[in-house]
Design a protein around this motif. Structure first.
Motif, mmCIF file in Angstrom:
data_model
loop_
_atom_site.group_PDB
_atom_site.id
_atom_site.type_symbol
_atom_site.label_atom_id
_atom_site.label_comp_id
_atom_site.label_asym_id
_atom_site.label_seq_id
_atom_site.Cartn_x
_atom_site.Cartn_y
_atom_site.Cartn_z
ATOM 1 N N VAL A 105 0.849 -1.185 0.000
ATOM 2 C CA VAL A 105 0.000 0.000 0.000
ATOM 3 C C VAL A 105 0.886 1.237 0.000
ATOM 4 C CG1 VAL A 105 -1.773 1.313 1.234
ATOM 5 C CG2 VAL A 105 -1.888 -1.186 1.185
ATOM 6 N N PHE A 106 0.717 2.062 -1.028
ATOM 7 C CA PHE A 106 1.410 3.346 -1.134
ATOM 8 C C PHE A 106 0.573 4.386 -0.405
ATOM 9 C CE2 PHE A 106 1.940 7.030 -4.394
ATOM 10 C CZ PHE A 106 2.717 7.771 -3.511
ATOM 11 N N LEU A 107 1.135 4.961 0.651
ATOM 12 C CA LEU A 107 0.487 6.052 1.376
ATOM 13 C C LEU A 107 0.913 7.349 0.703
ATOM 14 C CD1 LEU A 107 0.882 4.941 5.105
ATOM 15 C CD2 LEU A 107 -0.953 4.420 3.471
ATOM 16 N N ARG A 108 0.029 7.869 -0.140
ATOM 17 C CA ARG A 108 0.332 9.068 -0.917
ATOM 18 C C ARG A 108 0.050 10.297 -0.063
ATOM 19 N NH1 ARG A 108 -1.915 8.737 -6.618
ATOM 20 N NH2 ARG A 108 -3.864 8.497 -5.509
ATOM 21 N N VAL A 109 0.989 11.232 -0.107
ATOM 22 C CA VAL A 109 0.861 12.478 0.651
ATOM 23 C C VAL A 109 1.342 13.630 -0.222
ATOM 24 C CG1 VAL A 109 3.155 12.256 1.737
ATOM 25 C CG2 VAL A 109 1.374 13.614 2.870
ATOM 26 N N GLY A 110 0.662 14.748 -0.127
ATOM 27 C CA GLY A 110 1.075 15.938 -0.854
ATOM 28 C C GLY A 110 2.145 16.699 -0.094
ATOM 29 N N LEU A 111 2.760 17.637 -0.777
ATOM 30 C CA LEU A 111 3.859 18.402 -0.190
ATOM 31 C C LEU A 111 3.452 19.137 1.079
ATOM 32 C CD1 LEU A 111 6.756 19.449 -0.273
ATOM 33 C CD2 LEU A 111 5.974 21.241 -1.843
ATOM 34 N N VAL A 131 14.762 22.538 2.799
ATOM 35 C CA VAL A 131 13.936 21.409 3.202
ATOM 36 C C VAL A 131 12.696 21.264 2.324
ATOM 37 C CG1 VAL A 131 12.583 20.426 5.091
ATOM 38 C CG2 VAL A 131 14.786 21.503 5.563
ATOM 39 N N ARG A 132 11.931 22.321 2.169
ATOM 40 C CA ARG A 132 10.693 22.230 1.388
ATOM 41 C C ARG A 132 10.980 21.908 -0.087
ATOM 42 N NH1 ARG A 132 5.433 23.595 2.668
ATOM 43 N NH2 ARG A 132 4.114 23.960 0.872
ATOM 44 N N GLY A 133 11.999 22.534 -0.647
ATOM 45 C CA GLY A 133 12.368 22.266 -2.031
ATOM 46 C C GLY A 133 12.834 20.833 -2.221
ATOM 47 N N ARG A 134 13.597 20.342 -1.249
ATOM 48 C CA ARG A 134 14.095 18.964 -1.328
ATOM 49 C C ARG A 134 12.941 17.974 -1.190
ATOM 50 N NH1 ARG A 134 16.691 15.347 -3.652
ATOM 51 N NH2 ARG A 134 17.847 13.886 -2.404
ATOM 52 N N MET A 135 11.993 18.253 -0.308
ATOM 53 C CA MET A 135 10.832 17.385 -0.159
ATOM 54 C C MET A 135 10.043 17.321 -1.466
ATOM 55 S SD MET A 135 9.293 18.092 3.615
ATOM 56 C CE MET A 135 8.173 16.707 3.593
#
Length: 173
Positions: A105-111, A131-135
């Motif tokens: 199961v892929f737990l998909r999450v947005g940025l 951090v945010r750009g790398r994520m």
């Protein structure tokens, strides 16, 4: 059981990026189902007796990925409960091959949700620098790989861990 099939298989394997809630949801499912929970990041840290961030700094990412691949292979062969993989575990072709035939199961999450869950000041080796750009970059690079190995996809944005666990239970027999 047919010849060559493993004696033990995880009930479900959770994959996804940091901040998706893999460990939290794994713990919830394990408690609900009365089965053990295993997290390959925890396995690596226990075996090495040091934090993943220290492994990255001291020995480099490649060494960590080798340890991670071995931990995933062992867990897939030995663990009958809920298994949570580290965010980058699916990057290795041999690991992806081992996942074939498992319930993944892929737990998909947005940025936005991932950033709020992980925090922008957390010491995560893959988030050095912006951090945010790398994520964002990691989500873009890895999402197709998560989707390729997954038998099911569950969106986690704006959901509590219990709601995510409910969605997984609805998908699985």
């Amino acid at each position: 059981m047919s010849a060559g099939s493993p004696a033990v298989r995880p009930r479900v394997v959770l994959v996804g990026p940091m901040g998706a809630g893999k460990t939290t949801v794994a713990d919830l499912l394990g408690a609900r189902w009365g089965v053990g929970v295993r997290d390959t990041d925890r396995d690596v840290e226990a075996a090495e007796q040091r934090a993943i961030s220290d492994i990255f700094v001291d020995d480099g990412e490649q060494h960590f990925r080798d340890l991670e691949a071995a931990a995933v292979a062992a867990a897939l062969a030995e663990h009958p409960g809920v298994l949570a993989l580290g965010g980058g575990a699916v990057l290795r072709e041999d690991t992806r091959a081992l996942l074939a035939g498992h319930v993944v199961v892929f737990l998909r999450v947005g940025l936005a949700d991932a950033a709020s869950r992980v925090g922008l000041g957390v010491a995560r080796p893959m988030l050095m620098g912006n951090v945010r750009g790398r994520m964002k970059q990691l989500l873009e690079e890895r999402t197709p790989v998560y989707e390729a190995v997954a038998t099911h996809v569950v969106d986690t944005d704006a959901r509590t861990p219990d709601q995510v666990a409910d969605a997984i239970e609805e998908l699985l027999p």
